[in-house]
Design a protein around this motif. Sequence first.
Motif, PDB file in Angstrom:
ATOM      1  N   ASN A 117       0.824  -1.202   0.000  1.00 29.69           N
ATOM      2  CA  ASN A 117       0.000   0.000   0.000  1.00 29.69           C
ATOM      3  C   ASN A 117       0.865   1.261   0.000  1.00 29.69           C
ATOM      4  O   ASN A 117       0.593   2.215  -0.719  1.00 29.69           O
ATOM      5  CB  ASN A 117      -0.949   0.018   1.199  1.00 29.69           C
ATOM      6  N   GLN A 118       1.920   1.232   0.787  1.00 28.96           N
ATOM      7  CA  GLN A 118       2.819   2.388   0.853  1.00 28.96           C
ATOM      8  C   GLN A 118       3.489   2.615  -0.505  1.00 28.96           C
ATOM      9  O   GLN A 118       3.595   3.753  -0.956  1.00 28.96           O
ATOM     10  CB  GLN A 118       3.866   2.175   1.942  1.00 28.96           C
ATOM     11  N   ALA A 119       3.915   1.551  -1.155  1.00 22.23           N
ATOM     12  CA  ALA A 119       4.545   1.672  -2.474  1.00 22.23           C
ATOM     13  C   ALA A 119       3.551   2.219  -3.501  1.00 22.23           C
ATOM     14  O   ALA A 119       3.904   3.065  -4.335  1.00 22.23           O
ATOM     15  CB  ALA A 119       5.099   0.322  -2.926  1.00 22.23           C
ATOM     16  N   LEU A 120       2.310   1.744  -3.446  1.00 25.92           N
ATOM     17  CA  LEU A 120       1.288   2.229  -4.371  1.00 25.92           C
ATOM     18  C   LEU A 120       0.996   3.723  -4.151  1.00 25.92           C
ATOM     19  O   LEU A 120       0.850   4.481  -5.114  1.00 25.92           O
ATOM     20  CB  LEU A 120      -0.008   1.422  -4.222  1.00 25.92           C
ATOM     21  N   LEU A 125       1.734   9.403  -5.751  1.00 25.32           N
ATOM     22  CA  LEU A 125       2.257  10.748  -5.495  1.00 25.32           C
ATOM     23  C   LEU A 125       3.256  11.168  -6.574  1.00 25.32           C
ATOM     24  O   LEU A 125       3.245  12.322  -7.017  1.00 25.32           O
ATOM     25  CB  LEU A 125       2.923  10.806  -4.118  1.00 25.32           C
ATOM     26  N   GLN A 126       4.098  10.241  -6.990  1.00 25.69           N
ATOM     27  CA  GLN A 126       5.057  10.552  -8.059  1.00 25.69           C
ATOM     28  C   GLN A 126       4.333  10.885  -9.355  1.00 25.69           C
ATOM     29  O   GLN A 126       4.722  11.805 -10.074  1.00 25.69           O
ATOM     30  CB  GLN A 126       6.021   9.383  -8.265  1.00 25.69           C
ATOM     31  N   PHE A 127       3.262  10.161  -9.631  1.00 28.65           N
ATOM     32  CA  PHE A 127       2.482  10.431 -10.840  1.00 28.65           C
ATOM     33  C   PHE A 127       1.841  11.821 -10.767  1.00 28.65           C
ATOM     34  O   PHE A 127       1.851  12.571 -11.743  1.00 28.65           O
ATOM     35  CB  PHE A 127       1.411   9.355 -11.039  1.00 28.65           C
ATOM     36  N   VAL A 128       1.302  12.152  -9.610  1.00 24.57           N
ATOM     37  CA  VAL A 128       0.678  13.470  -9.437  1.00 24.57           C
ATOM     38  C   VAL A 128       1.727  14.569  -9.599  1.00 24.57           C
ATOM     39  O   VAL A 128       1.493  15.566 -10.290  1.00 24.57           O
ATOM     40  CB  VAL A 128      -0.029  13.573  -8.062  1.00 24.57           C
ATOM     41  N   GLU A 129       2.897  14.390  -8.996  1.00 21.41           N
ATOM     42  CA  GLU A 129       3.959  15.387  -9.125  1.00 21.41           C
ATOM     43  C   GLU A 129       4.395  15.537 -10.579  1.00 21.41           C
ATOM     44  O   GLU A 129       4.596  16.654 -11.060  1.00 21.41           O
ATOM     45  CB  GLU A 129       5.156  14.998  -8.253  1.00 21.41           C
ATOM     46  N   LEU A 130       4.534  14.427 -11.279  1.00 18.55           N
ATOM     47  CA  LEU A 130       4.914  14.466 -12.683  1.00 18.55           C
ATOM     48  C   LEU A 130       3.850  15.188 -13.501  1.00 18.55           C
ATOM     49  O   LEU A 130       4.168  16.031 -14.347  1.00 18.55           O
ATOM     50  CB  LEU A 130       5.120  13.046 -13.222  1.00 18.55           C
ATOM     51  N   SER A 131       2.602  14.893 -13.229  1.00 16.46           N
ATOM     52  CA  SER A 131       1.499  15.549 -13.942  1.00 16.46           C
ATOM     53  C   SER A 131       1.508  17.054 -13.689  1.00 16.46           C
ATOM     54  O   SER A 131       1.320  17.848 -14.612  1.00 16.46           O
ATOM     55  CB  SER A 131       0.151  14.973 -13.513  1.00 16.46           C
ATOM     56  N   LEU A 132       1.726  17.446 -12.446  1.00 11.33           N
ATOM     57  CA  LEU A 132       1.782  18.873 -12.113  1.00 11.33           C
ATOM     58  C   LEU A 132       2.970  19.548 -12.794  1.00 11.33           C
ATOM     59  O   LEU A 132       2.849  20.669 -13.301  1.00 11.33           O
ATOM     60  CB  LEU A 132       1.856  19.074 -10.603  1.00 11.33           C
ATOM     61  N   ASP A 133       4.107  18.871 -12.815  1.00 13.06           N
ATOM     62  CA  ASP A 133       5.286  19.425 -13.483  1.00 13.06           C
ATOM     63  C   ASP A 133       5.036  19.612 -14.969  1.00 13.06           C
ATOM     64  O   ASP A 133       5.491  20.589 -15.560  1.00 13.06           O
ATOM     65  CB  ASP A 133       6.509  18.524 -13.270  1.00 13.06           C
ATOM     66  N   MET A 134       4.321  18.694 -15.571  1.00 10.62           N
ATOM     67  CA  MET A 134       4.038  18.795 -17.005  1.00 10.62           C
ATOM     68  C   MET A 134       3.037  19.914 -17.287  1.00 10.62           C
ATOM     69  O   MET A 134       3.082  20.540 -18.353  1.00 10.62           O
ATOM     70  CB  MET A 134       3.521  17.463 -17.535  1.00 10.62           C
ATOM     71  N   MET A 135       2.144  20.176 -16.351  1.00 17.11           N
ATOM     72  CA  MET A 135       1.134  21.208 -16.545  1.00 17.11           C
ATOM     73  C   MET A 135       1.702  22.602 -16.303  1.00 17.11           C
ATOM     74  O   MET A 135       1.286  23.564 -16.935  1.00 17.11           O
ATOM     75  CB  MET A 135      -0.063  20.957 -15.621  1.00 17.11           C
TER      76      MET A 135
END
Length: 162
Positions: A117-120, A125-135
């Motif tokens: 669960n922690q890894a997921l 969170l990494q996906f959200v950060e990447l998405s925010l960086d791309m936006m």
Amino acid sequence: MLSLQIIKSMEKLIMLHESLLVISEQKTVAIKEGNMEKLQPLLVKERKHVQALEQMETSRQKEVKAWFEVNNLQGKNETITTMLEMIDDKEQQKVLEDVTIHLTHSVTNLKRQEQLNQALIQQSLQFVELSLDMMNPSITNLNYGNTKETESIKRSVFDSKA
């Protein structure tokens, strides 16, 4: 007689850990789905289970301590492992050993599930950060010219006026 109380406490601990494992598996599904409405009540349920576990563990520790006092073994390391070495009744010893092994497996399974669960969550969170960086546009992309040239021109103008 007191060791039977300890065995019953450990059996309750096993039940609580296995119930917590079910909740943890449900959390995994909710995390994979990204369903926060489903995750929130599971976290509340989990918190209640953890509180019950803490109370049961405290009770078990008191029972083990009492067993050591009744058997005049206060100077010994007051653990189940030490207790297993000191019990004369082979039947009780075997039952206590089996319950201890079962509890250890339950705790290990729960720990493994929580690590998943922690890894997921970390991946989410990494996906959200990447998405925010791309936006968000990069500051260097906003400047059309070379920033070093602009700085040198500013400096030379400033130097000539001085």
